[in-house]
Every structure is written in C-alpha cells, then in structure tokens.
Enzyme design. Sequence first.
Site, PDB file in Angstrom:
ATOM      1  N   LYS A  35       1.131  -0.836   0.042  1.00  0.00           N
ATOM      2  CA  LYS A  35      -0.288  -0.479   0.076  1.00  0.00           C
ATOM      3  C   LYS A  35       1.262   0.993  -0.216  1.00  0.00           C
ATOM      4  CE  LYS A  35      -4.301  -1.917   2.319  1.00  0.00           C
ATOM      5  NZ  LYS A  35      -4.889  -2.085   3.570  1.00  0.00           N
ATOM      6  N   LEU A 153     -15.829  11.776   8.798  1.00  0.00           N
ATOM      7  CA  LEU A 153     -16.288  11.647   7.904  1.00  0.00           C
ATOM      8  C   LEU A 153     -17.560  10.223   7.531  1.00  0.00           C
ATOM      9  CD1 LEU A 153     -14.318   9.022   6.588  1.00  0.00           C
ATOM     10  CD2 LEU A 153     -12.848  10.763   6.742  1.00  0.00           C
ATOM     11  N   ASN A 208     -22.878   7.923  16.278  1.00  0.00           N
ATOM     12  CA  ASN A 208     -23.740   7.219  14.947  1.00  0.00           C
ATOM     13  C   ASN A 208     -24.855   5.847  14.887  1.00  0.00           C
ATOM     14  OD1 ASN A 208     -21.588   7.573  13.276  1.00  0.00           O
ATOM     15  ND2 ASN A 208     -20.464   5.518  13.387  1.00  0.00           N
ATOM     16  N   GLY A 257     -24.941  -0.502   6.124  1.00  0.00           N
ATOM     17  CA  GLY A 257     -23.986  -1.109   6.256  1.00  0.00           C
ATOM     18  C   GLY A 257     -22.228  -0.389   5.943  1.00  0.00           C
ATOM     19  N   CYS A 260     -18.950   1.033   9.016  1.00  0.00           N
ATOM     20  CA  CYS A 260     -18.892   1.343  10.647  1.00  0.00           C
ATOM     21  C   CYS A 260     -20.323   1.412  11.020  1.00  0.00           C
ATOM     22  CB  CYS A 260     -18.983   3.350  10.548  1.00  0.00           C
ATOM     23  SG  CYS A 260     -17.548   3.450   9.452  1.00  0.00           S
TER      24      CYS A 260
HETATM   25  C1  UGA Z   1     -20.679   6.869   9.351  1.00  0.00           C
HETATM   26  C2  UGA Z   1     -21.090   8.486   9.139  1.00  0.00           C
HETATM   27  O1  UGA Z   1     -22.086   8.472   9.027  1.00  0.00           O
HETATM   28  C3  UGA Z   1     -20.451   8.844   9.550  1.00  0.00           C
HETATM   29  O2  UGA Z   1     -20.370  10.305  10.090  1.00  0.00           O
HETATM   30  C4  UGA Z   1     -18.761   8.472  11.065  1.00  0.00           C
HETATM   31  O3  UGA Z   1     -17.947   9.028  10.312  1.00  0.00           O
HETATM   32  C5  UGA Z   1     -18.112   7.283  10.083  1.00  0.00           C
HETATM   33  O4  UGA Z   1     -19.979   6.428   9.818  1.00  0.00           O
HETATM   34  C6  UGA Z   1     -17.957   6.539  11.165  1.00  0.00           C
HETATM   35  O5  UGA Z   1     -17.906   5.912  11.542  1.00  0.00           O
HETATM   36  O6  UGA Z   1     -16.403   6.708   9.814  1.00  0.00           O
HETATM   37  P1  UGA Z   1     -20.930   5.680   6.418  1.00  0.00           P
HETATM   38  O7  UGA Z   1     -20.503   4.529   7.274  1.00  0.00           O
HETATM   39  O8  UGA Z   1     -19.286   6.233   5.338  1.00  0.00           O
HETATM   40  O9  UGA Z   1     -19.876   6.624   7.869  1.00  0.00           O
HETATM   41  O10 UGA Z   1     -22.229   6.121   5.167  1.00  0.00           O
HETATM   42  P2  UGA Z   1     -23.515   6.753   5.838  1.00  0.00           P
HETATM   43  O11 UGA Z   1     -23.856   8.136   5.022  1.00  0.00           O
HETATM   44  O12 UGA Z   1     -23.283   7.330   7.199  1.00  0.00           O
HETATM   45  O13 UGA Z   1     -24.486   5.369   5.660  1.00  0.00           O
HETATM   46  C7  UGA Z   1     -24.094   4.110   5.873  1.00  0.00           C
HETATM   47  C8  UGA Z   1     -25.175   2.851   5.782  1.00  0.00           C
HETATM   48  O14 UGA Z   1     -26.596   3.643   5.969  1.00  0.00           O
HETATM   49  C9  UGA Z   1     -25.412   2.648   4.354  1.00  0.00           C
HETATM   50  O15 UGA Z   1     -25.481   1.558   4.574  1.00  0.00           O
HETATM   51  C10 UGA Z   1     -26.324   3.885   3.635  1.00  0.00           C
HETATM   52  O16 UGA Z   1     -27.343   3.282   2.431  1.00  0.00           O
HETATM   53  C11 UGA Z   1     -27.350   3.568   5.238  1.00  0.00           C
HETATM   54  N1  UGA Z   1     -28.812   4.677   5.209  1.00  0.00           N
HETATM   55  C12 UGA Z   1     -28.655   6.469   5.261  1.00  0.00           C
HETATM   56  C13 UGA Z   1     -29.749   4.856   4.787  1.00  0.00           C
HETATM   57  O17 UGA Z   1     -30.469   3.153   4.894  1.00  0.00           O
HETATM   58  N2  UGA Z   1     -30.858   5.763   5.282  1.00  0.00           N
HETATM   59  C14 UGA Z   1     -30.541   6.732   5.096  1.00  0.00           C
HETATM   60  O18 UGA Z   1     -31.368   7.429   4.961  1.00  0.00           O
HETATM   61  C15 UGA Z   1     -29.388   7.148   5.695  1.00  0.00           C
END
Ligand code: UGA
Length: 438
Positions: A35, A153, A208, A257, A260
């Site tokens: 990497k 993020l 989260n 999914g 996180c």
């Molecule tokens: C999440 C948090 O949003 C971030 O703030 C945090 O920093 C990150 O985890 C972490 O702990 O590192 P992430 O997992 O990258 O970020 O993505 P998200 O945009 O939060 O989406 C997570 C999941 O929720 C996805 O599968 C998405 O499809 C789902 N989701 C999101 C829904 O099913 N409905 C929604 O309304 C929003």
Amino acid sequence: MKIAIIGSGHVGLTTGICFAEKGHEVICVDHDTDKLARLRNGEVWFFEPKLPELLKKHHSSKRLRFTDSTAEAVKFASVIFICVGTPTGESGKADMRYVEKVARDIAETMTDYRLIVEKSTVPIMTGERVKSTILRYVRGDAHFDVASNPEFLREGSAIDDTLKPDRIVIGVDSAKAETLLREIYAPFEAPMVVTSIGSAELIKHASNSFLALKISFINWIARVCEQSGADVHEVARGMGLDARIGAAFLNAGIGYGGSCFPKDVEALAAISEELGVEAPLIRLISQINREQRERFFEAIQHELWVLQDKTIALWGLSFKPNTDDLREAPSLWLAQRLLKAGAKLRVHDPVAMPAFKRAISDVYFAKDPLDATSGADALVLCTEWPQYREVDLAKVKATLRVPLIFDGRNCLDRRQAEELGMTLIGVGKQRIGPRGKH
Ligand code: UGA
C-alpha cells in the site's frame, strides 16, 4: 505543525491529506508495504472521490510523506494521531490489539513530549487504556498527553466532510493538549466542542448509533406503511420538516451497511452492558437492520415464487454510492441468498465489481446496467448510484424478460414505471402494477 498519522486506511489517509491541504507537515505510517508503494506512486487502492487528486497535489507540495516506521514518525511529529482499525472482535466488542500495539510502539520510541490522539473509533475508556499502556512502556521520563478526536467523515464524501466538518470534537485533560489541537484545527473554521476524553469517545458512538437508530426507525415505519397503505417518503418528509427531528437519515431501504454503523452499534451495546446498563434499544437497531434485508429477500421470493434458474439483475453492490467498499453491504448478503436459492445473477456496479468478484465470482459481471438487465426475470436494486436513479426505465423494460423491479432504495422513477405498465416493488411504498401479473 508536524503531524504523524499511524494507520493509512480510509480515515488515516483522508485525515493526513486534509491536514496537508491545510498547511501542516504530515507523515503517514502503515505496515503494509504494498500500500505504501502505491501511495508513494500517487495511487489510492480504494475508491474515494477527490482523494487521488489531493494525494498527488501534496506529493508535489512535499507536505505529505509515507513510511512504515512508527519510530521515524514519532521522532518527526509533535502530535501523533492513531488511526488504525478496531474491527469487531469476540462478543461484538471492538478488537483493540492494533491500538494497543501502536501505543506500545509510540511509548518505546518517544524521547520527549508528544500528544497522542485517538482518532480510530474506540470504545469508551480507551483513552485511559492508551495512557496506562504508554506509561508502562515509556522509556525515561518523556512527558505526554492523550486526547480523543473522533472522526465523523462518511465514505464517498470523506474529503468534503473532513475539510468542512459540522463540528470538531476534542476530548482533552490538559491545557497543553487543547492548545495543540486548537492550533491544528484553526484553519478548519468549524465549531469546536471541547470535552473530557470519555465524553468525546462516547460522542462518536452515540452519534453513529443515533444515525443508525434513525435509519432503523424509518425502516420500521416503512413496514407499517406497507401494511396500512401509507407512503414512507411522505411520512419521512412530514417528520423531517420538524427541526427537532431533521430530514437526514430518514431514507427507508434495505438497511445500513459499511464498516461503521454495524460495528459501532454492536460495540455500544456490548460496552454498555458490560458497564451494567442494559441496551435493548441499541440491540433493536441491529435487529431491525438485519430483518430489513431478510424481508426484501422474502418479497423477491414471494413474487417470483420459484427462484431456481431465474435470472436476476442486481444493480449496486457497494454498501452506498460513491465508494467501492463492500463491508457489510446488503448486496453481498442478498446475492448469497439468491444464489443459494438457485437464481443466476447478472450484476453491475460502477466501481465495486472487482471487489465483489473477490467475494463472489459465480455470477455474470455486466458491462453496463442494461447488459445486466438483458433477458432477466427481474431487476433488483441495492445501491442508489446516480446513474441508476436517472435511468430511462423504457430502456430497462426493453431489455428485461419480465418488467419486474425490486427497488431496495426507493430511487427509481415510479411514475414512469406506472406509465410503462411495469411492476415496481419498493420499501414502505405501495406496489406499482397488479399483483400476480408476472
Ligand atoms: C458513517 C457516519 O455517517 C459518519 O459520520 C462516520 O464518521 C462514519 O460512519 C464512521 O464512523 O467512520 P459511512 O458509514 O461512511 O459514515 O456512511 P453513511 O453515509 O453514514 O451511510 C451508512 C449506511 O446507512 C449506508 O449503507 C447507507 O445506505 C445507509 N443509509 C443512510 C440508509 O439506509 N438510509 C439513510 O437515510 C442514510
């Protein structure tokens, strides 16, 4: 400021690059030499918009470099961010072996004052553990502080989230640590929340878990919609306009999914139970999430009656758009269930197909979305990539053997599907098309 980042994964690399972008001098450490070689060549091994461009920019600016030596980084930097992984270990608790190893490595090479900041998502009370580990292994009487600076993020928008955060949380127990972190974050122009180390750690897990709770809540409401004739979009909009609730994270679908939410919700439940606080609400978040994909599979099975030898097009493999990350992706689970039931799959994703191939190879990898739907008995959508949202359903209908769609993210054009006489089954919405027609 001279900064070291230990662990150059999604969080570490993004953080390091964004610190360089804000004018700091950064050294990123990783033990994976392949990497590192790619990073030194300006290549990122995962898909994240804007990251490769900024990586190249800061190779040239000379504010960003890479090493496999923690000792070199500890010597160089006055502030060290721990960004290594904390995967789910036994009984749902986070596996802390990488954080502990980094703490020992830092202790053994530190000769004068360093600020050590936990940025990995860690269980509450990790700060105390990191501090006692360093104290145990430190040579001489080098002073240090430990702080917590959780990361918020999102994959797919990591650079924008880091450069323009809603808030910056720092958990500190010394004025010196606060001053150093304020200096690092001064160019970011975001509200800063200064707390104890324990509160900062809990803010991350609580945030989260609360976002995951919103998703599971709306997914549960979606079930009530399906049975009552209500529409989950209308309900979410009506709820979300209340400023106390907010519209974000109320999109119903086949569940969350990623690396996180699934891990952090489980970890919060495990640690709170260990502290003697029962966690039925937190446990239900995960349960509803699991059920959501099972219900979706059952809806497909119910509609198609027999899955054996049916050809199914699967659109969207990554756990969300704008990433190639497949960790805990509903698509993986669903693909395995469909294959086990005897279906043949034609899959498509704009960027995640190579990663999917490493997990499941006995499917057809389509050249484009319409190649996937060609001759299929149904289309199943798992991830709402923009190109799927904007697709002309007339073209989709022309390629499908049966005009039947399962929209796991409620993102396709329902009106067009109706006009075309297609059957469209979403989540928390009334079906379009007569029952039993296909
Ligand atoms: C999440 C948090 O949003 C971030 O703030 C945090 O920093 C990150 O985890 C972490 O702990 O590192 P992430 O997992 O990258 O970020 O993505 P998200 O945009 O939060 O989406 C997570 C999941 O929720 C996805 O599968 C998405 O499809 C789902 N989701 C999101 C829904 O099913 N409905 C929604 O309304 C929003």
